[in-house]
Design a protein around this motif. Structure first.
Motif, PDB file in Angstrom:
ATOM      1  N   LEU A  15       0.836  -1.187   0.000  1.00  0.00           N
ATOM      2  CA  LEU A  15       0.000   0.000   0.000  1.00  0.00           C
ATOM      3  C   LEU A  15       0.875   1.243   0.000  1.00  0.00           C
ATOM      4  CD1 LEU A  15      -2.611  -1.143   2.641  1.00  0.00           C
ATOM      5  CD2 LEU A  15      -2.835  -1.172   0.162  1.00  0.00           C
ATOM      6  N   GLU A  16       0.304   2.359  -0.398  1.00  0.00           N
ATOM      7  CA  GLU A  16       1.082   3.591  -0.466  1.00  0.00           C
ATOM      8  C   GLU A  16       1.549   4.024   0.908  1.00  0.00           C
ATOM      9  OE1 GLU A  16      -0.105   6.976  -2.750  1.00  0.00           O
ATOM     10  OE2 GLU A  16      -1.298   5.691  -4.069  1.00  0.00           O
ATOM     11  N   GLU A  17       2.828   4.366   0.991  1.00  0.00           N
ATOM     12  CA  GLU A  17       3.418   4.856   2.224  1.00  0.00           C
ATOM     13  C   GLU A  17       3.411   6.373   2.200  1.00  0.00           C
ATOM     14  OE1 GLU A  17       7.370   3.341   2.208  1.00  0.00           O
ATOM     15  OE2 GLU A  17       6.747   1.288   2.605  1.00  0.00           O
ATOM     16  N   SER A  18       3.343   6.948   3.372  1.00  0.00           N
ATOM     17  CA  SER A  18       3.413   8.399   3.482  1.00  0.00           C
ATOM     18  C   SER A  18       4.852   8.862   3.275  1.00  0.00           C
ATOM     19  CB  SER A  18       2.932   8.851   4.861  1.00  0.00           C
ATOM     20  OG  SER A  18       3.113  10.237   4.990  1.00  0.00           O
ATOM     21  N   SER A  19       5.010   9.911   2.512  1.00  0.00           N
ATOM     22  CA  SER A  19       6.331  10.521   2.342  1.00  0.00           C
ATOM     23  C   SER A  19       6.438  11.809   3.157  1.00  0.00           C
ATOM     24  CB  SER A  19       6.606  10.799   0.863  1.00  0.00           C
ATOM     25  OG  SER A  19       5.635  11.687   0.359  1.00  0.00           O
ATOM     26  N   GLU A  20       5.386  12.088   3.927  1.00  0.00           N
ATOM     27  CA  GLU A  20       5.367  13.284   4.769  1.00  0.00           C
ATOM     28  C   GLU A  20       6.341  13.114   5.935  1.00  0.00           C
ATOM     29  OE1 GLU A  20       3.500  16.125   4.265  1.00  0.00           O
ATOM     30  OE2 GLU A  20       3.075  15.189   2.339  1.00  0.00           O
ATOM     31  N   PRO A  21       6.883  14.220   6.452  1.00  0.00           N
ATOM     32  CA  PRO A  21       7.727  14.126   7.647  1.00  0.00           C
ATOM     33  C   PRO A  21       6.919  13.566   8.820  1.00  0.00           C
ATOM     34  CG  PRO A  21       7.870  16.312   6.664  1.00  0.00           C
ATOM     35  CD  PRO A  21       6.764  15.580   5.952  1.00  0.00           C
ATOM     36  N   TRP A  22       7.615  12.896   9.713  1.00  0.00           N
ATOM     37  CA  TRP A  22       6.963  12.348  10.903  1.00  0.00           C
ATOM     38  C   TRP A  22       6.546  13.489  11.826  1.00  0.00           C
ATOM     39  CZ3 TRP A  22       6.393   7.182  12.818  1.00  0.00           C
ATOM     40  CH2 TRP A  22       6.726   6.202  11.894  1.00  0.00           C
ATOM     41  N   THR A  23       5.406  13.312  12.479  1.00  0.00           N
ATOM     42  CA  THR A  23       4.914  14.303  13.424  1.00  0.00           C
ATOM     43  C   THR A  23       5.220  13.845  14.854  1.00  0.00           C
ATOM     44  OG1 THR A  23       2.742  13.262  13.677  1.00  0.00           O
ATOM     45  CG2 THR A  23       2.994  14.865  11.860  1.00  0.00           C
ATOM     46  N   ARG A  24       5.101  14.755  15.796  1.00  0.00           N
ATOM     47  CA  ARG A  24       5.288  14.405  17.212  1.00  0.00           C
ATOM     48  C   ARG A  24       4.244  13.385  17.656  1.00  0.00           C
ATOM     49  NH1 ARG A  24       6.297  20.436  19.543  1.00  0.00           N
ATOM     50  NH2 ARG A  24       8.334  20.718  18.582  1.00  0.00           N
ATOM     51  N   ILE A  25       3.044  13.525  17.141  1.00  0.00           N
ATOM     52  CA  ILE A  25       1.973  12.580  17.489  1.00  0.00           C
ATOM     53  C   ILE A  25       2.325  11.185  17.000  1.00  0.00           C
ATOM     54  CG2 ILE A  25      -0.432  11.953  17.042  1.00  0.00           C
ATOM     55  CD1 ILE A  25      -1.039  14.988  17.019  1.00  0.00           C
ATOM     56  N   GLU A  26       2.806  11.087  15.764  1.00  0.00           N
ATOM     57  CA  GLU A  26       3.211   9.775  15.242  1.00  0.00           C
ATOM     58  C   GLU A  26       4.349   9.184  16.079  1.00  0.00           C
ATOM     59  OE1 GLU A  26       2.564   9.576  10.510  1.00  0.00           O
ATOM     60  OE2 GLU A  26       3.930  11.156  11.183  1.00  0.00           O
ATOM     61  N   ASP A  27       5.314  10.014  16.443  1.00  0.00           N
ATOM     62  CA  ASP A  27       6.415   9.539  17.289  1.00  0.00           C
ATOM     63  C   ASP A  27       5.885   9.009  18.616  1.00  0.00           C
ATOM     64  OD1 ASP A  27       8.299  10.219  15.355  1.00  0.00           O
ATOM     65  OD2 ASP A  27       8.873  12.095  16.342  1.00  0.00           O
ATOM     66  N   SER A  28       4.934   9.721  19.209  1.00  0.00           N
ATOM     67  CA  SER A  28       4.356   9.294  20.484  1.00  0.00           C
ATOM     68  C   SER A  28       3.607   7.976  20.340  1.00  0.00           C
ATOM     69  CB  SER A  28       3.396  10.355  21.025  1.00  0.00           C
ATOM     70  OG  SER A  28       4.095  11.531  21.324  1.00  0.00           O
ATOM     71  N   ILE A  29       2.843   7.846  19.267  1.00  0.00           N
ATOM     72  CA  ILE A  29       2.107   6.602  19.028  1.00  0.00           C
ATOM     73  C   ILE A  29       3.073   5.451  18.795  1.00  0.00           C
ATOM     74  CG2 ILE A  29       0.529   5.404  17.453  1.00  0.00           C
ATOM     75  CD1 ILE A  29      -0.867   8.138  17.042  1.00  0.00           C
ATOM     76  N   LEU A  30       4.132   5.706  18.036  1.00  0.00           N
ATOM     77  CA  LEU A  30       5.138   4.676  17.791  1.00  0.00           C
ATOM     78  C   LEU A  30       5.761   4.222  19.108  1.00  0.00           C
ATOM     79  CD1 LEU A  30       6.904   2.981  15.866  1.00  0.00           C
ATOM     80  CD2 LEU A  30       8.417   4.973  15.678  1.00  0.00           C
ATOM     81  N   GLU A  31       6.161   5.174  19.937  1.00  0.00           N
ATOM     82  CA  GLU A  31       6.780   4.840  21.218  1.00  0.00           C
ATOM     83  C   GLU A  31       5.828   4.066  22.122  1.00  0.00           C
ATOM     84  OE1 GLU A  31       9.429   6.899  24.736  1.00  0.00           O
ATOM     85  OE2 GLU A  31       8.600   8.155  23.154  1.00  0.00           O
ATOM     86  N   GLU A  32       4.580   4.497  22.194  1.00  0.00           N
ATOM     87  CA  GLU A  32       3.583   3.810  23.019  1.00  0.00           C
ATOM     88  C   GLU A  32       3.324   2.394  22.509  1.00  0.00           C
ATOM     89  OE1 GLU A  32       0.806   3.072  26.005  1.00  0.00           O
ATOM     90  OE2 GLU A  32       2.280   4.672  25.834  1.00  0.00           O
ATOM     91  N   SER A  33       3.229   2.245  21.206  1.00  0.00           N
ATOM     92  CA  SER A  33       3.004   0.928  20.615  1.00  0.00           C
ATOM     93  C   SER A  33       4.149  -0.027  20.947  1.00  0.00           C
ATOM     94  CB  SER A  33       2.846   1.062  19.097  1.00  0.00           C
ATOM     95  OG  SER A  33       2.783  -0.201  18.490  1.00  0.00           O
ATOM     96  N   LEU A  34       5.379   0.458  20.806  1.00  0.00           N
ATOM     97  CA  LEU A  34       6.534  -0.392  21.085  1.00  0.00           C
ATOM     98  C   LEU A  34       6.652  -0.723  22.563  1.00  0.00           C
ATOM     99  CD1 LEU A  34       9.125   1.128  18.614  1.00  0.00           C
ATOM    100  CD2 LEU A  34       7.790  -0.964  18.352  1.00  0.00           C
ATOM    101  N   SER A  35       6.268   0.204  23.426  1.00  0.00           N
ATOM    102  CA  SER A  35       6.326  -0.091  24.857  1.00  0.00           C
ATOM    103  C   SER A  35       5.276  -1.133  25.249  1.00  0.00           C
ATOM    104  CB  SER A  35       6.174   1.180  25.693  1.00  0.00           C
ATOM    105  OG  SER A  35       4.860   1.654  25.654  1.00  0.00           O
ATOM    106  N   ARG A  36       4.164  -1.136  24.553  1.00  0.00           N
ATOM    107  CA  ARG A  36       3.103  -2.110  24.850  1.00  0.00           C
ATOM    108  C   ARG A  36       3.360  -3.471  24.217  1.00  0.00           C
ATOM    109  NH1 ARG A  36      -2.796   0.838  24.371  1.00  0.00           N
ATOM    110  NH2 ARG A  36      -2.367   2.468  25.884  1.00  0.00           N
ATOM    111  N   TYR A  37       3.806  -3.489  22.971  1.00  0.00           N
ATOM    112  CA  TYR A  37       3.841  -4.725  22.196  1.00  0.00           C
ATOM    113  C   TYR A  37       5.233  -5.187  21.810  1.00  0.00           C
ATOM    114  CZ  TYR A  37      -0.945  -3.061  21.697  1.00  0.00           C
ATOM    115  OH  TYR A  37      -2.201  -2.584  21.951  1.00  0.00           O
ATOM    116  N   GLY A  38       6.275  -4.461  22.169  1.00  0.00           N
ATOM    117  CA  GLY A  38       7.620  -4.823  21.743  1.00  0.00           C
ATOM    118  C   GLY A  38       7.841  -4.410  20.299  1.00  0.00           C
ATOM    119  N   ARG A  39       8.906  -4.905  19.728  1.00  0.00           N
ATOM    120  CA  ARG A  39       9.273  -4.495  18.361  1.00  0.00           C
ATOM    121  C   ARG A  39       8.538  -5.298  17.288  1.00  0.00           C
ATOM    122  NH1 ARG A  39      15.638  -3.022  18.231  1.00  0.00           N
ATOM    123  NH2 ARG A  39      15.528  -1.465  19.858  1.00  0.00           N
TER     124      ARG A  39
END
Length: 100
Positions: A15-39
């Motif tokens: 599927l098409e990937e975003s080429s937009e710069p990462w946002t602080r919200i995306e970074d926060s969601i990424l960090e929260e996801s990894l803390s909950r579910y691992g890598r």
């Protein structure tokens, strides 16, 4: 023997990937996801793309589409020395080894 599905060798998504710069919200969601579910980069990509992980008690709406590879690469930029903190799950680890 049994062959792994062709998509298991690649963290990219068809599927098409975003080429937009990462946002602080995306970074926060990424960090929260990894803390909950691992890598688990596929779960992380789903969480970031859907904005389903609650951050700070509120859920975020996000229109960007991030692939598992984008999430892995972003995490390595944000936390380059994090390898000892969150052990990779065996599925993601095997996929990363097969990319090398």
């Amino acid at each position: 023997g049994v062959k792994a599905p062709h998509h298991a060798n690649n963290l990219s998504n068809s599927l098409e990937e975003s080429s937009e710069p990462w946002t602080r919200i995306e970074d926060s969601i990424l960090e929260e996801s990894l803390s909950r579910y691992g890598r688990n980069w596929h779960l992380a990509a789903h969480a970031v793309s859907s904005g389903k992980v609650a951050v700070g008690g509120a859920s975020s709406c996000n229109a960007s589409r991030r692939s598992p590879a984008q999430c892995r690469d972003r995490w390595m930029l944000l936390k380059p020395n994090d390898g000892q903190i969150v052990p990779p799950d065996s599925f993601s680890h095997r996929m990363l080894e097969s990319e090398g």
